[in-house]
Design an enzyme around this catalytic site. Structure first.
Site, PDB file in Angstrom:
ATOM      1  N   TYR A 126       2.075   1.531 -13.437  1.00 47.59           N
ATOM      2  CA  TYR A 126       2.500   0.487 -12.495  1.00 47.59           C
ATOM      3  C   TYR A 126       3.929  -0.006 -12.805  1.00 47.59           C
ATOM      4  O   TYR A 126       4.797   0.003 -11.935  1.00 47.59           O
ATOM      5  CB  TYR A 126       1.499  -0.670 -12.527  1.00 47.59           C
ATOM      6  N   SER A 146       8.108  -5.597  -8.548  1.00 44.92           N
ATOM      7  CA  SER A 146       7.289  -6.545  -9.313  1.00 44.92           C
ATOM      8  C   SER A 146       8.054  -6.982 -10.557  1.00 44.92           C
ATOM      9  O   SER A 146       8.918  -6.244 -11.063  1.00 44.92           O
ATOM     10  CB  SER A 146       5.991  -5.856  -9.746  1.00 44.92           C
TER      11      SER A 146
HETATM   12  N1  LIG Z   1      -0.314  -9.811  -5.770  1.00 45.83           N
HETATM   13  C1  LIG Z   1       0.431  -9.758  -6.845  1.00 45.83           C
HETATM   14  O1  LIG Z   1       0.180 -10.472  -7.846  1.00 45.83           O
HETATM   15  C2  LIG Z   1       1.622  -8.828  -6.876  1.00 45.83           C
HETATM   16  C3  LIG Z   1       2.582  -9.009  -7.900  1.00 45.83           C
HETATM   17  C4  LIG Z   1       3.694  -8.195  -7.925  1.00 45.83           C
HETATM   18  C5  LIG Z   1       3.866  -7.208  -6.969  1.00 45.83           C
HETATM   19  N2  LIG Z   1       2.921  -7.036  -5.991  1.00 45.83           N
HETATM   20  C6  LIG Z   1       3.151  -5.962  -5.020  1.00 45.83           C
HETATM   21  O2  LIG Z   1       3.061  -6.508  -3.716  1.00 45.83           O
HETATM   22  C7  LIG Z   1       2.730  -5.471  -2.780  1.00 45.83           C
HETATM   23  C8  LIG Z   1       1.658  -5.978  -1.833  1.00 45.83           C
HETATM   24  O3  LIG Z   1       0.478  -6.223  -2.555  1.00 45.83           O
HETATM   25  P1  LIG Z   1      -0.474  -7.467  -2.226  1.00 45.83           P
HETATM   26  O4  LIG Z   1      -0.431  -8.371  -3.396  1.00 45.83           O
HETATM   27  O5  LIG Z   1      -0.168  -8.013  -0.892  1.00 45.83           O
HETATM   28  O6  LIG Z   1      -1.891  -6.728  -2.261  1.00 45.83           O
HETATM   29  P2  LIG Z   1      -3.072  -6.619  -1.168  1.00 45.83           P
HETATM   30  O7  LIG Z   1      -3.382  -7.958  -0.600  1.00 45.83           O
HETATM   31  O8  LIG Z   1      -4.158  -5.869  -1.851  1.00 45.83           O
HETATM   32  O9  LIG Z   1      -2.421  -5.704  -0.015  1.00 45.83           O
HETATM   33  C9  LIG Z   1      -2.095  -4.361  -0.265  1.00 45.83           C
HETATM   34  C10 LIG Z   1      -1.757  -3.643   1.029  1.00 45.83           C
HETATM   35  O10 LIG Z   1      -1.440  -2.283   0.727  1.00 45.83           O
HETATM   36  C11 LIG Z   1      -2.169  -1.438   1.601  1.00 45.83           C
HETATM   37  N3  LIG Z   1      -2.460  -0.142   1.003  1.00 45.83           N
HETATM   38  C12 LIG Z   1      -3.062   0.103  -0.193  1.00 45.83           C
HETATM   39  N4  LIG Z   1      -3.240   1.428  -0.362  1.00 45.83           N
HETATM   40  C13 LIG Z   1      -2.733   2.034   0.745  1.00 45.83           C
HETATM   41  C14 LIG Z   1      -2.655   3.383   1.175  1.00 45.83           C
HETATM   42  N5  LIG Z   1      -3.143   4.395   0.444  1.00 45.83           N
HETATM   43  N6  LIG Z   1      -2.058   3.655   2.372  1.00 45.83           N
HETATM   44  C15 LIG Z   1      -1.592   2.641   3.149  1.00 45.83           C
HETATM   45  N7  LIG Z   1      -1.650   1.347   2.796  1.00 45.83           N
HETATM   46  C16 LIG Z   1      -2.228   1.040   1.609  1.00 45.83           C
HETATM   47  C17 LIG Z   1      -3.459  -2.227   1.903  1.00 45.83           C
HETATM   48  O11 LIG Z   1      -3.981  -1.844   3.170  1.00 45.83           O
HETATM   49  P3  LIG Z   1      -5.284  -0.927   3.440  1.00 45.83           P
HETATM   50  O12 LIG Z   1      -6.244  -1.150   2.314  1.00 45.83           O
HETATM   51  O13 LIG Z   1      -5.770  -1.424   4.775  1.00 45.83           O
HETATM   52  O14 LIG Z   1      -4.741   0.468   3.503  1.00 45.83           O
HETATM   53  C18 LIG Z   1      -2.925  -3.641   1.998  1.00 45.83           C
HETATM   54  O15 LIG Z   1      -2.434  -3.887   3.301  1.00 45.83           O
HETATM   55  C19 LIG Z   1       2.315  -4.264  -3.630  1.00 45.83           C
HETATM   56  O16 LIG Z   1       3.359  -3.318  -3.630  1.00 45.83           O
HETATM   57  C20 LIG Z   1       2.111  -4.856  -5.015  1.00 45.83           C
HETATM   58  O17 LIG Z   1       2.349  -3.897  -6.024  1.00 45.83           O
HETATM   59  C21 LIG Z   1       1.809  -7.821  -5.921  1.00 45.83           C
END
Ligand SMILES: NC(=O)c1ccc[n+]([C@@H]2O[C@H](COP(=O)([O-])OP(=O)(O)OC[C@H]3O[C@@H](n4cnc5c(N)ncnc54)[C@H](OP(=O)(O)O)[C@@H]3O)[C@@H](O)[C@H]2O)c1
Length: 273
Positions: free
Chosen positions: A157, A143
């Protein structure tokens, strides 16, 4: 229809957001995909859609990465299916709501496990096979928060994401020094449309962020896949995010910290209106 590669990408957090998009984009390139997350129904639906659209093989593995045995269980399922992993996307993640003071240790420990230890364990356990076959592509989703100064809230984080960036850079350098065709890239998104801010309860607060700060998942994921193919150890997608990370490197640290804390304070205030 994509030309089949017979390569397999294992994608964590594939039930939503960036992970689901990684699955679609790898499948569109003719890769088979192994999808893991906790919500089996979501994974199964995505797998059906992908098979129908891209005619590649899918494997669905429901696992909670917070469980200490989850990595071994994922790898055992793949072994049973007779598949080795050519690409790993360590993407699963979330933010802990509340402050460090008000969240119990079990929550913090789970967070470290899902966002830090499990990705590193997966990479460590998949690397011997990648070395043997002399091919591997690893994307660790970090991130912009891994670069910006720490602010109040989401205390672990930024530090976990900073660690993932450093780990990716070092792993990439290790593989290069050993002469392996193994690339590792830290993908550093900024604000991206997904379920992330609904899950951590910050949607209202984040709505105070201007539209130009947000990116869709598609170009973010495309930047990650492109960077790992080219062998770039770190990629920051989008001009705004590139601008933010550049500024954090050139601004004096106290000024950077003050700006970030003020921005967080304003967003917290705006969400109370
Ligand atoms: N969105 C942003 O603004 C942003 C910015 C910077 C970085 N990121 C990073 O991008 C990555 C993806 O996030 P996203 O934005 O796509 O969020 P998201 O739409 O909430 O998706 C998160 C994914 O992680 C899985 N997950 C969460 N806890 C888990 C666990 N205990 N075991 C297995 N799987 C788990 C969830 O699946 P289940 O709930 O089905 O387990 C879901 O598939 C993350 O690493 C996040 O830190 C996001």
């Amino acid at each position: 229809m994509p030309q089949k590669t017979n390569r397999l990408a294992l994608i964590t957090g594939a039930s939503a957001g960036l992970g689901a998009e990684f699955a679609r984009q790898y499948a569109a390139k003719g890769w088979d995909v192994a999808l893991t997350a906790r919500r089996l129904d979501r994974l199964a639906k995505l797998a059906r859609d992908i098979e129908e659209k891209y005619h590649v093989a899918t494997i669905v593995i429901s696992q909670d990465l917070a469980r200490p045995d989850s990595v071994d269980d994922i790898l055992a399922t793949l072994k049973e299916a007779g598949r080795h992993v050519d690409g790993l996307v360590n993407n699963a993640g979330y933010g802990v709501s509340g402050t460090f003071f008000t969240t119990d240790w079990a929550e913090q420990e789970k967070f470290i496990r899902v966002l830090y230890s499990a990705p590193i364990e997966l990479a460590h356990k998949l690397l011997p096979g990648m070395v043997e076959r002399n091919f591997g592509r690893i994307i660790n989703v970090a991130s912009v928060a891994g670069y910006t100064p720490g602010t109040s809230g989401q205390t672990l984080y930024g530090s976990v994401k900073a660690g993932i960036i450093k780990f990716s850079e070092s792993l990439h350098a290790d593989a290069k020094a050993a002469g392996h065709d193994i690339h590792c890239t830290a993908l550093c998104p900024g604000l991206t449309e997904s379920e992330f801010h609904d899950v951590n309860g910050s949607r209202e607060q984040m709505e105070a962020a201007p539209d130009w700060m947000w990116m869709e998942a598609k170009p973010v994921v495309a930047a990650g896949i492109d960077a790992v193919s080219k062998g770039q150890p770190v990629v920051v997608p989008g001009m705004v995010n590139k601008g933010i990370t550049t500024l954090t490197k050139i601004l004096p640290e106290p000024l950077g910290r003050a700006i970030m804390n003020e921005r967080s304070r304003r967003m917290r205030e705006a969400s109370k209106d």
